[in-house]
Enzyme design. Structure first.
Site, mmCIF file in Angstrom:
data_model
loop_
_atom_site.group_PDB
_atom_site.id
_atom_site.type_symbol
_atom_site.label_atom_id
_atom_site.label_comp_id
_atom_site.label_asym_id
_atom_site.label_seq_id
_atom_site.Cartn_x
_atom_site.Cartn_y
_atom_site.Cartn_z
ATOM 1 N N SER A 276 0.778 -1.281 -0.045
ATOM 2 C CA SER A 276 0.044 -0.084 0.039
ATOM 3 C C SER A 276 0.827 1.322 0.108
ATOM 4 O O SER A 276 1.804 1.059 0.537
ATOM 5 C CB SER A 276 -0.966 0.132 1.249
ATOM 6 O OG SER A 276 -1.097 1.263 1.532
ATOM 7 N N LYS A 282 0.759 -3.237 4.835
ATOM 8 C CA LYS A 282 -0.215 -3.898 3.931
ATOM 9 C C LYS A 282 0.520 -5.188 3.305
ATOM 10 O O LYS A 282 1.531 -4.698 2.460
ATOM 11 C CB LYS A 282 -1.095 -3.118 3.351
ATOM 12 C CG LYS A 282 -1.978 -2.418 4.083
ATOM 13 C CD LYS A 282 -3.183 -3.238 4.228
ATOM 14 C CE LYS A 282 -4.076 -2.837 3.318
ATOM 15 N NZ LYS A 282 -5.567 -3.657 3.522
#
Ligand code: ARG
Length: 475
Positions: A276, A282
């Site tokens: 991300s 992420k």
């Protein structure tokens, strides 16, 4: 330069030309167009419509164009309308007006239908080969998890425990049907429109059967009006692409769930995940999500084409030019997607302990109790009811099924003895389902062995098609 002019006093208006122009997308057909030109030239030469000397000049010019198109030396220019007119310009640039002799007995209507069939045959073979690679990666992955138990789902609720190899291998079965569809499609679509002319056939003594075979088709289309207007081969290919896309989207949905923190069953390889831009922690399953998303796009192409064809008068109408962009888009996107999904699948690592721990949750072994009673001669509805009562009792006591006491079991049904506990474990629940299609590891091993046989037979069939077809392309 336009391919007509005799009856026109003006050139096409700018807006008309812009609307009509297709060379920016149909240039993808260039190599197929040149190949079909060679076959047509042979036919014109064989029937002495073009003499040997001119035929050999045109042949050399077409061959030169083939390598110039491949290297990018010859490319369309702003005034070219479509791939056919651009290549004819190439020929006249080399040979002067003489080059145009090849237009005898042929129309862009049979030409475009021929080129498009050749393009789709070539690309559907590639799609089959890429789909087989995915199928093979799934089968290999499945083979590594045959003895691992995971919850099986219905309604996205724990239903019964299954071998995780069984769960994975199911995807190879749907892909295997897709491969059969392509094989079947190929058999039906491998016919040549060349010789149909504009719609009515040709008054010249040409031999479409011979040209068809030279191009690698199994024969010529029987009705010339059908030949120039039929796009069933496109609709069917787009349906097959859509269905493969749907199968990939179901793999994508599953992998996205498996990768969620709630499941955390799968560790995606870094090479097949994305991060991300704002959240450094992420790791997102974007390949899986794109598989889900692209299915929508494929169905859009199929729907678009069917809508163009609906109610279309015969034979050729310019509406048919709308068959190409959506097909190229579907073919190219599927060929982008397949290797990425193969990579994602091949590098996925599943957490065996986590799946095993989740497998008995939700009383997924309750059916074992019902089956135990059925084997004791109890009618299934009564056995089912008893198993349901056992689940309710466990919920009241906040315990698992195998923790029910002998007296609790007996009070639920007189034939329900402590003996049932030996069935209330994952491995025996799996082993008990030893039917040919069932989830017992022994059955799954046989299913996977059969899959492998089918995949390798399909792979050699399509490698043969590829060889046959590219051999034709090289001529
Ligand atoms: N660009 C056209 C197509 O894609 C080629 C055929 C044109 N034929 C015609 N009669 N205008 O369909």
């Amino acid at each position: 330069m336009a391919l007509w002019g005799g009856r026109f006093s003006k050139e096409a208006g700018e807006a008309m030309f812009a609307l009509s122009r297709s060379v920016h997308f149909d240039w993808r057909l260039a190599s197929y167009d040149l190949r079909s030109s060679l076959a047509h030239l042979n036919s014109l030469e064989a029937s002495a419509i073009i003499d040997k000397a001119l035929a050999s000049k045109i042949r050399s010019a077409i061959k030169e164009l083939q390598s110039e198109v491949a290297s990018g030396k010859f490319a369309p220019i702003a005034s070219d309308e479509d791939v056919h007119s651009a290549l004819e310009r190439g020929l006249t640039e080399k040979l002067g007006a003489e080059g145009g002799a090849i237009r005898a007995g042929r129309s862009r209507n049979d030409q475009v239908a021929t080129d498009f069939r050749l393009y789709l045959i070539d690309h559907m073979i590639e799609i089959a080969l890429e789909t087989l690679k995915l199928s093979s990666a799934i089968t290999d992955l499945a083979g590594g998890y045959v003895n691992d138990v995971a919850p099986g789902f219905t309604h996205l609720q724990h239903a019964q425990p299954v071998s995780f190899g069984h769960e994975l291998a199911k995807h190879a079965h749907s892909l295997s049907r897709d491969i059969s569809r392509i094989s079947n499609w190929l058999e039906r679509s491998n016919l040549s429109p060349l010789g149909a002319g504009a719609l009515a056939g040709s008054s010249l003594p040409l031999d479409p059967e011979t040209s068809a075979r030279e191009l690698g088709f199994s024969g010529a289309i029987a009705n010339s009006i059908d030949a120039v207007s039929d796009r069933d081969f496109v609709a069917e290919a787009l349906f097959i692409i859509s269905l493969i896309g749907i199968h990939l989207s179901r793999i994508g949905e599953e992998w996205s769930l498996y990768a969620s923190s709630e499941f955390a069953w799968v560790e995606l390889d870094d090479a097949y995940a994305t991060g991300s831009s704002i959240m450094p922690q992420k790791k997102n399953p974007d390949a899986a999500e794109l598989a889900r998303g692209k299915a929508g796009r494929f169905i859009g192409s199929l729907t678009g084409l069917l809508t163009v064809l609906k109610g279309l008068p015969f034979a050729y109408n310019r509406d048919l030019q709308e068959d190409k962009e959506l097909t190229f888009d579907a073919v190219e996107n599927l060929l982008l997607l397949l290797p990425a999904i193969t990579g994602m699948v091949a590098t996925s690592k599943f957490d065996r302990e986590k799946m095993r721990a989740a497998a008995p949750l939700g009383f997924s072994l309750a059916t074992e109790i019902a089956d135990f009673l059925v084997l004791k001669g109890v009618a299934f509805p009564i056995a089912h009811d008893a198993a349901g009562k056992a689940v309710r009792r466990c919920e009241e006591l906040a315990i698992e099924l195998d923790q029910l006491s002998d007296s609790d079991l007996k009070s639920i049904h007189p034939l329900l003895s402590g003996e049932v506990r030996s069935r209330l474990n994952l491995d025996s629940a799996l082993a008990a389902r030893a039917s040919a299609s069932g989830t017992a590891p022994e059955s799954v091993k046989k299913q996977i062995a059969n899959l492998r046989v089918k995949i390798s037979a399909d792979a050699s069939e399509f490698a043969g098609e590829r060889k046959r077809f590219s051999g034709m392309m090289d001529q």
